[in-house]
Motif scaffolding. Sequence first.
Motif, PDB file in Angstrom:
ATOM      1  N   MET A   1       0.803  -1.198   0.091  1.00  0.00           N
ATOM      2  CA  MET A   1       0.038  -0.017  -0.020  1.00  0.00           C
ATOM      3  C   MET A   1       0.685   1.161  -0.017  1.00  0.00           C
ATOM      4  SD  MET A   1      -2.856   1.323  -0.067  1.00  0.00           S
ATOM      5  CE  MET A   1      -4.511   1.205   0.984  1.00  0.00           C
ATOM      6  N   SER A   2       1.912   1.159   0.835  1.00  0.00           N
ATOM      7  CA  SER A   2       2.709   2.577   0.776  1.00  0.00           C
ATOM      8  C   SER A   2       3.285   2.859  -0.570  1.00  0.00           C
ATOM      9  CB  SER A   2       4.024   2.415   1.820  1.00  0.00           C
ATOM     10  OG  SER A   2       4.663   1.421   1.332  1.00  0.00           O
ATOM     11  N   GLN A   3       3.825   2.031  -1.544  1.00  0.00           N
ATOM     12  CA  GLN A   3       4.183   2.559  -2.680  1.00  0.00           C
ATOM     13  C   GLN A   3       2.957   2.939  -3.666  1.00  0.00           C
ATOM     14  OE1 GLN A   3       7.292   2.785  -3.645  1.00  0.00           O
ATOM     15  NE2 GLN A   3       6.518   3.752  -5.407  1.00  0.00           N
ATOM     16  N   GLU A   4       1.778   2.494  -3.281  1.00  0.00           N
ATOM     17  CA  GLU A   4       0.587   3.157  -4.112  1.00  0.00           C
ATOM     18  C   GLU A   4       0.247   4.628  -3.455  1.00  0.00           C
ATOM     19  OE1 GLU A   4      -2.941   0.733  -3.628  1.00  0.00           O
ATOM     20  OE2 GLU A   4      -1.992  -1.164  -3.942  1.00  0.00           O
ATOM     21  N   ASN A   5       0.779   4.655  -2.213  1.00  0.00           N
ATOM     22  CA  ASN A   5       0.340   6.179  -1.740  1.00  0.00           C
ATOM     23  C   ASN A   5       1.525   6.870  -2.347  1.00  0.00           C
ATOM     24  OD1 ASN A   5      -1.485   5.031  -0.274  1.00  0.00           O
ATOM     25  ND2 ASN A   5      -0.503   5.183   1.824  1.00  0.00           N
ATOM     26  N   VAL A   6       2.834   6.538  -2.331  1.00  0.00           N
ATOM     27  CA  VAL A   6       3.863   7.241  -2.931  1.00  0.00           C
ATOM     28  C   VAL A   6       3.457   7.738  -4.359  1.00  0.00           C
ATOM     29  CG1 VAL A   6       6.323   7.329  -4.005  1.00  0.00           C
ATOM     30  CG2 VAL A   6       5.900   6.435  -1.727  1.00  0.00           C
ATOM     31  N   GLU A   7       3.043   6.678  -5.368  1.00  0.00           N
ATOM     32  CA  GLU A   7       2.465   7.024  -6.719  1.00  0.00           C
ATOM     33  C   GLU A   7       1.208   8.082  -6.841  1.00  0.00           C
ATOM     34  OE1 GLU A   7       4.431   6.415  -9.289  1.00  0.00           O
ATOM     35  OE2 GLU A   7       5.842   5.489  -7.695  1.00  0.00           O
ATOM     36  N   LEU A   8       0.276   7.846  -5.903  1.00  0.00           N
ATOM     37  CA  LEU A   8      -0.675   8.774  -5.657  1.00  0.00           C
ATOM     38  C   LEU A   8      -0.195  10.268  -5.371  1.00  0.00           C
ATOM     39  CD1 LEU A   8      -3.622   9.456  -5.559  1.00  0.00           C
ATOM     40  CD2 LEU A   8      -3.467   8.944  -2.940  1.00  0.00           C
ATOM     41  N   VAL A   9       0.788  10.401  -4.309  1.00  0.00           N
ATOM     42  CA  VAL A   9       1.307  11.577  -3.917  1.00  0.00           C
ATOM     43  C   VAL A   9       2.098  12.301  -5.224  1.00  0.00           C
ATOM     44  CG1 VAL A   9       3.013  13.021  -2.510  1.00  0.00           C
ATOM     45  CG2 VAL A   9       1.162  11.302  -1.595  1.00  0.00           C
ATOM     46  N   ARG A  10       2.812  11.369  -5.944  1.00  0.00           N
ATOM     47  CA  ARG A  10       3.588  11.704  -6.967  1.00  0.00           C
ATOM     48  C   ARG A  10       2.722  12.323  -8.187  1.00  0.00           C
ATOM     49  NH1 ARG A  10       8.707  10.095  -7.907  1.00  0.00           N
ATOM     50  NH2 ARG A  10       8.571   8.282  -6.986  1.00  0.00           N
ATOM     51  N   SER A  11       1.641  11.797  -8.355  1.00  0.00           N
ATOM     52  CA  SER A  11       0.819  12.131  -9.632  1.00  0.00           C
ATOM     53  C   SER A  11       0.001  13.727  -9.143  1.00  0.00           C
ATOM     54  CB  SER A  11      -0.403  10.784  -9.744  1.00  0.00           C
ATOM     55  OG  SER A  11      -1.327  10.972  -8.831  1.00  0.00           O
ATOM     56  N   GLY A  12      -0.123  13.833  -7.818  1.00  0.00           N
ATOM     57  CA  GLY A  12      -0.652  14.983  -7.330  1.00  0.00           C
ATOM     58  C   GLY A  12       0.320  16.113  -7.514  1.00  0.00           C
ATOM     59  N   TYR A  13       1.452  16.059  -7.845  1.00  0.00           N
ATOM     60  CA  TYR A  13       2.414  17.158  -8.139  1.00  0.00           C
ATOM     61  C   TYR A  13       2.356  17.360  -9.652  1.00  0.00           C
ATOM     62  CZ  TYR A  13       4.131  17.462  -3.491  1.00  0.00           C
ATOM     63  OH  TYR A  13       4.312  17.474  -1.930  1.00  0.00           O
ATOM     64  N   ALA A  14       1.930  16.343 -10.522  1.00  0.00           N
ATOM     65  CA  ALA A  14       1.918  16.610 -11.829  1.00  0.00           C
ATOM     66  C   ALA A  14       0.625  17.411 -12.307  1.00  0.00           C
ATOM     67  CB  ALA A  14       2.011  15.522 -12.473  1.00  0.00           C
ATOM     68  N   ALA A  15      -0.272  17.439 -11.255  1.00  0.00           N
ATOM     69  CA  ALA A  15      -1.446  18.334 -11.612  1.00  0.00           C
ATOM     70  C   ALA A  15      -1.278  19.724 -11.632  1.00  0.00           C
ATOM     71  CB  ALA A  15      -2.579  18.076 -10.336  1.00  0.00           C
ATOM     72  N   PRO A  16      -2.329  20.368 -12.375  1.00  0.00           N
ATOM     73  CA  PRO A  16      -1.841  21.948 -12.570  1.00  0.00           C
ATOM     74  C   PRO A  16      -1.899  22.627 -11.409  1.00  0.00           C
ATOM     75  CG  PRO A  16      -4.058  21.216 -13.697  1.00  0.00           C
ATOM     76  CD  PRO A  16      -3.337  20.061 -12.825  1.00  0.00           C
ATOM     77  N   GLU A  17      -2.647  22.588 -10.190  1.00  0.00           N
ATOM     78  CA  GLU A  17      -2.824  23.143  -9.052  1.00  0.00           C
ATOM     79  C   GLU A  17      -2.391  22.340  -7.810  1.00  0.00           C
ATOM     80  OE1 GLU A  17      -3.687  26.500  -8.989  1.00  0.00           O
ATOM     81  OE2 GLU A  17      -3.917  26.169 -11.075  1.00  0.00           O
ATOM     82  N   PRO A  18      -1.569  23.134  -6.832  1.00  0.00           N
ATOM     83  CA  PRO A  18      -1.136  22.527  -5.709  1.00  0.00           C
ATOM     84  C   PRO A  18      -2.601  21.704  -5.088  1.00  0.00           C
ATOM     85  CG  PRO A  18      -0.290  24.596  -5.591  1.00  0.00           C
ATOM     86  CD  PRO A  18      -1.283  24.620  -6.847  1.00  0.00           C
ATOM     87  N   LEU A  19      -2.421  20.423  -4.758  1.00  0.00           N
ATOM     88  CA  LEU A  19      -3.517  19.792  -3.779  1.00  0.00           C
ATOM     89  C   LEU A  19      -4.801  19.455  -4.641  1.00  0.00           C
ATOM     90  CD1 LEU A  19      -3.450  21.381  -0.157  1.00  0.00           C
ATOM     91  CD2 LEU A  19      -2.413  19.100  -1.215  1.00  0.00           C
ATOM     92  N   SER A  20      -4.828  19.963  -5.802  1.00  0.00           N
ATOM     93  CA  SER A  20      -5.853  19.703  -6.653  1.00  0.00           C
ATOM     94  C   SER A  20      -6.385  18.417  -6.941  1.00  0.00           C
ATOM     95  CB  SER A  20      -6.034  20.714  -7.955  1.00  0.00           C
ATOM     96  OG  SER A  20      -5.056  20.023  -8.817  1.00  0.00           O
ATOM     97  N   MET A  21      -5.509  17.624  -7.039  1.00  0.00           N
ATOM     98  CA  MET A  21      -5.915  16.135  -7.422  1.00  0.00           C
ATOM     99  C   MET A  21      -6.619  15.511  -6.122  1.00  0.00           C
ATOM    100  SD  MET A  21      -3.692  13.669  -5.826  1.00  0.00           S
ATOM    101  CE  MET A  21      -3.974  12.341  -7.304  1.00  0.00           C
ATOM    102  N   PHE A  22      -6.280  16.089  -4.967  1.00  0.00           N
ATOM    103  CA  PHE A  22      -6.941  15.402  -3.977  1.00  0.00           C
ATOM    104  C   PHE A  22      -8.224  16.037  -3.692  1.00  0.00           C
ATOM    105  CE2 PHE A  22      -2.542  14.486  -2.743  1.00  0.00           C
ATOM    106  CZ  PHE A  22      -2.409  13.278  -2.548  1.00  0.00           C
ATOM    107  N   ALA A  23      -8.696  17.000  -4.360  1.00  0.00           N
ATOM    108  CA  ALA A  23      -9.914  17.509  -4.114  1.00  0.00           C
ATOM    109  C   ALA A  23     -11.150  16.705  -4.033  1.00  0.00           C
ATOM    110  CB  ALA A  23     -10.510  18.516  -5.268  1.00  0.00           C
ATOM    111  N   GLU A  24     -11.007  15.348  -4.846  1.00  0.00           N
ATOM    112  CA  GLU A  24     -12.129  14.545  -4.786  1.00  0.00           C
ATOM    113  C   GLU A  24     -11.726  13.204  -3.879  1.00  0.00           C
ATOM    114  OE1 GLU A  24     -15.329  14.979  -5.542  1.00  0.00           O
ATOM    115  OE2 GLU A  24     -14.599  17.126  -6.179  1.00  0.00           O
ATOM    116  N   ARG A  25     -10.499  13.069  -3.340  1.00  0.00           N
ATOM    117  CA  ARG A  25      -9.977  12.121  -2.650  1.00  0.00           C
ATOM    118  C   ARG A  25      -9.537  12.680  -1.118  1.00  0.00           C
ATOM    119  NH1 ARG A  25      -6.241   8.415  -6.211  1.00  0.00           N
ATOM    120  NH2 ARG A  25      -7.877   6.677  -5.205  1.00  0.00           N
ATOM    121  N   ILE A  26     -10.440  13.263  -0.628  1.00  0.00           N
ATOM    122  CA  ILE A  26     -10.116  13.664   0.838  1.00  0.00           C
ATOM    123  C   ILE A  26     -11.164  12.926   1.803  1.00  0.00           C
ATOM    124  CG2 ILE A  26      -8.974  15.652   0.411  1.00  0.00           C
ATOM    125  CD1 ILE A  26     -11.544  17.281   0.712  1.00  0.00           C
TER     126      ILE A  26
END
Length: 131
Positions: A1-26
């Motif tokens: 699970m932790s590597q999945e979390n790293v990849e999720l966070v990594r993909s978040g930084y590729a999003a156009p706005e800070p934290l925007s990719m987490f808007a629906e995953r909170i």
Amino acid sequence: MSQENVELVRSGYAAPEPLSMFAERIAPDVELDFTAVYPDRPVFRGTDAVRRFIETGGPWGGAIHFEPERFFDVDDERVLVFVRATAVGQASGVATEARAAHEFTIRNGLLVRFKAYRDRSEALEAVGLRE
């Protein structure tokens, strides 16, 4: 699970706005903590407060860019990221840069906690890592 979390966070930084990719995953009880960077700011709790924070761009008004430099797989739920933050002052137009850290806690694919650190050594200590 932790590597999945790293990849999720990594993909978040590729999003156009800070934290925007987490808007629906909170998580409903999510917490955003900027007190180590802005001591006079409250900790934002709950989905409504966090969504408002994301929509308004936070204390920097959206004029900031985070470039991840290093990812730490802390444990099953936490990921620490060293980031380079760059911004341009809204009033002054002056460019600034800082090297900081972001700690993410992800449970069942949802962001449950985010903490920003101004000092990378403090962040490492807080998550129980030493360099």
